[in-house]
Design a protein around this motif. Structure first.
Motif, PDB file in Angstrom:
ATOM      1  N   GLY A  52     103.628  42.928  89.391  1.00 34.20           N
ATOM      2  CA  GLY A  52     105.006  42.130  89.086  1.00 34.20           C
ATOM      3  C   GLY A  52     104.886  40.800  89.660  1.00 34.20           C
ATOM      4  N   GLU A  53     104.432  40.841  91.094  1.00 37.90           N
ATOM      5  CA  GLU A  53     104.465  39.440  91.880  1.00 37.90           C
ATOM      6  C   GLU A  53     103.553  38.362  91.055  1.00 37.90           C
ATOM      7  OE1 GLU A  53     106.245  38.901  94.628  1.00 37.90           O
ATOM      8  OE2 GLU A  53     107.005  40.627  93.706  1.00 37.90           O
ATOM      9  N   GLU A  54     102.392  39.131  90.529  1.00 38.62           N
ATOM     10  CA  GLU A  54     101.347  38.403  89.686  1.00 38.62           C
ATOM     11  C   GLU A  54     101.709  37.562  88.320  1.00 38.62           C
ATOM     12  OE1 GLU A  54      97.191  39.705  91.687  1.00 38.62           O
ATOM     13  OE2 GLU A  54      98.168  40.972  90.237  1.00 38.62           O
ATOM     14  N   THR A  55     102.286  38.600  87.869  1.00 42.49           N
ATOM     15  CA  THR A  55     102.724  38.136  86.188  1.00 42.49           C
ATOM     16  C   THR A  55     104.147  38.264  85.565  1.00 42.49           C
ATOM     17  OG1 THR A  55     102.739  40.384  85.299  1.00 42.49           O
ATOM     18  CG2 THR A  55     100.386  39.437  85.826  1.00 42.49           C
ATOM     19  N   ASP A  56     105.333  38.694  86.765  1.00 38.90           N
ATOM     20  CA  ASP A  56     106.413  38.788  86.195  1.00 38.90           C
ATOM     21  C   ASP A  56     107.374  37.967  86.766  1.00 38.90           C
ATOM     22  OD1 ASP A  56     109.018  39.629  85.500  1.00 38.90           O
ATOM     23  OD2 ASP A  56     108.465  41.955  85.410  1.00 38.90           O
ATOM     24  N   TRP A  57     107.954  38.046  87.671  1.00 40.95           N
ATOM     25  CA  TRP A  57     109.171  37.414  88.390  1.00 40.95           C
ATOM     26  C   TRP A  57     108.851  35.865  88.332  1.00 40.95           C
ATOM     27  CZ3 TRP A  57     112.237  41.090  87.467  1.00 40.95           C
ATOM     28  CH2 TRP A  57     111.908  42.378  87.630  1.00 40.95           C
ATOM     29  N   ILE A  58     107.973  35.325  89.191  1.00 42.84           N
ATOM     30  CA  ILE A  58     107.728  33.927  89.320  1.00 42.84           C
ATOM     31  C   ILE A  58     107.290  33.114  88.209  1.00 42.84           C
ATOM     32  CG2 ILE A  58     106.643  32.283  90.624  1.00 42.84           C
ATOM     33  CD1 ILE A  58     109.204  32.925  92.379  1.00 42.84           C
ATOM     34  N   ASP A  77     103.135  44.468  81.452  1.00 44.19           N
ATOM     35  CA  ASP A  77     102.373  45.752  81.251  1.00 44.19           C
ATOM     36  C   ASP A  77     102.815  46.774  82.641  1.00 44.19           C
ATOM     37  OD1 ASP A  77     100.649  47.751  81.361  1.00 44.19           O
ATOM     38  OD2 ASP A  77      98.695  46.738  81.352  1.00 44.19           O
ATOM     39  N   ARG A  78     103.382  47.620  81.955  1.00 48.72           N
ATOM     40  CA  ARG A  78     104.034  48.698  83.177  1.00 48.72           C
ATOM     41  C   ARG A  78     103.054  49.410  83.691  1.00 48.72           C
ATOM     42  NH1 ARG A  78     107.539  51.961  81.600  1.00 48.72           N
ATOM     43  NH2 ARG A  78     108.053  52.682  83.603  1.00 48.72           N
ATOM     44  N   PHE A  79     101.991  49.718  83.150  1.00 48.07           N
ATOM     45  CA  PHE A  79     100.830  50.563  83.508  1.00 48.07           C
ATOM     46  C   PHE A  79      99.526  50.044  83.901  1.00 48.07           C
ATOM     47  CE2 PHE A  79     103.554  52.480  80.269  1.00 48.07           C
ATOM     48  CZ  PHE A  79     104.081  53.502  80.966  1.00 48.07           C
ATOM     49  N   ALA A  80      99.563  48.636  84.351  1.00 44.64           N
ATOM     50  CA  ALA A  80      98.408  47.856  84.737  1.00 44.64           C
ATOM     51  C   ALA A  80      97.750  48.245  85.740  1.00 44.64           C
ATOM     52  CB  ALA A  80      98.782  46.313  84.858  1.00 44.64           C
ATOM     53  N   GLN A  81      98.652  48.725  86.920  1.00 47.02           N
ATOM     54  CA  GLN A  81      98.328  49.198  88.014  1.00 47.02           C
ATOM     55  C   GLN A  81      97.216  50.441  88.118  1.00 47.02           C
ATOM     56  OE1 GLN A  81     101.203  49.512  87.120  1.00 47.02           O
ATOM     57  NE2 GLN A  81     102.086  51.458  87.206  1.00 47.02           N
ATOM     58  N   PHE A  82      97.329  51.402  86.970  1.00 50.73           N
ATOM     59  CA  PHE A  82      96.476  52.306  86.968  1.00 50.73           C
ATOM     60  C   PHE A  82      94.850  51.867  86.914  1.00 50.73           C
ATOM     61  CE2 PHE A  82     100.482  54.349  85.569  1.00 50.73           C
ATOM     62  CZ  PHE A  82     100.747  54.979  86.535  1.00 50.73           C
ATOM     63  N   GLU A  83      94.716  51.016  86.096  1.00 49.03           N
ATOM     64  CA  GLU A  83      93.224  50.189  86.364  1.00 49.03           C
ATOM     65  C   GLU A  83      92.964  49.367  87.503  1.00 49.03           C
ATOM     66  OE1 GLU A  83      90.217  50.473  84.547  1.00 49.03           O
ATOM     67  OE2 GLU A  83      91.376  52.300  83.930  1.00 49.03           O
ATOM     68  N   LYS A  84      94.096  48.480  87.836  1.00 49.42           N
ATOM     69  CA  LYS A  84      93.831  47.282  88.802  1.00 49.42           C
ATOM     70  C   LYS A  84      93.666  47.818  90.216  1.00 49.42           C
ATOM     71  CE  LYS A  84      95.989  43.612  88.948  1.00 49.42           C
ATOM     72  NZ  LYS A  84      97.563  42.821  89.212  1.00 49.42           N
TER      73      LYS A  84
END
Lengths: 173, 173
Positions: A52-58, A77-84
């Motif tokens: 979220g910090e990288e791609t969403d809010w700002i 992408d709500r599921f990006a963290q499962f890979e990242k």
């Protein structure tokens, strides 16, 4: 309570240290799971907050402030963290989140937003028209939503251990 | 996840610093309210946790460990904080909670409980027979329940500020 940037920043600033205090000294049993379950563990949630910090809010706030021709946000992408987050430790994720969050708060602070800017609009790819004010308020509530989710996922690990007290513990329902 | 004293202490130890990180630098608007509402504010929750340290968890554990003739717990007053916290600041409550919690963890630690002791029983005034293991597991879940409640009460203050994003924020439902 009406939205104010300074009040929002109070909560946004508190989240990294809150997560560190809550999770930083726990055994892995509390924060992750070997089981394939739909439930997000704390480890997954911190990865989601990083994304979220990288791609969403700002990034979305920048789209609104620019008022360019295309004001539609890139879908999140709500599921990006499962890979990242693969191969990382929770301690690394907590550090990464804190660093990104402070950079983003610095940027938000530097904008010194006026009421007129907070009323500017962008286009959410699913929800439609939104204002910068709503985006920033949602950032705050989103943090709290995930603090709540972490507390809930930890509590559920003792679901079978509390006996008849279960009835009094709304978090287990 | 099976109950273990050492794992339980990990969470019990994290709660004072979690609450301090989450609440310690917020304006009063986030943590209390002038309105007469049923919803507990963060200020009320910390007072409730203090009352639990003083009258609930460790005192009840002592009743179980003593295995005296009367093993029925004294009923817990869920509303004591509304009187007891009057005139105090949130900073004072956070300090008080931290001090009491550390004393209680020290006592729990010093007992060096065996499995046989964790199976000992006491009598809850409403719920009936409970074990020491269940009491201690409930202490942990109760902490998390109130971290969750604090996050929820803060989020709801921005209920009217998030616009169409409301749909995605389960904490507001």
């Amino acid at each position: 309570m009406q939205f104010e940037v300074s009040r929002a920043i109070e909560v946004l600033s508190a989240t990294p240290s809150t997560l560190r205090a809550l999770l930083g000294n726990l055994s892995g049993d509390w924060t992750s799971s070997d089981k394939e379950e739909d439930r997000w563990e704390s480890f997954d949630v911190v990865g989601h907050l990083i994304h979220g910090e990288e791609t969403d809010w700002i990034p979305r706030a920048r789209i609104i402030l620019d008022q360019g021709e295309n004001r539609t946000f890139v879908p999140f992408d709500r599921f990006a963290q499962f890979e990242k987050s693969k191969g990382k430790s929770l301690a690394e994720l907590l550090d990464e989140f804190e660093r990104l969050r402070w950079d983003n708060i610095d940027e938000l602070h530097s904008w010194d937003l006026t009421d007129a800017q907070l009323d500017l609009e962008g286009m959410h790819p699913e929800l439609g028209q939104v204002t910068l004010r709503q985006l920033l308020a949602t950032w705050v509530v989103h943090d709290l939503n995930h603090v709540r989710q972490i507390a809930t996922s930890m509590a559920k690990k003792y679901d079978g251990e509390v006996g008849v007290w279960r009835e009094y513990l709304s978090i287990l329902k």
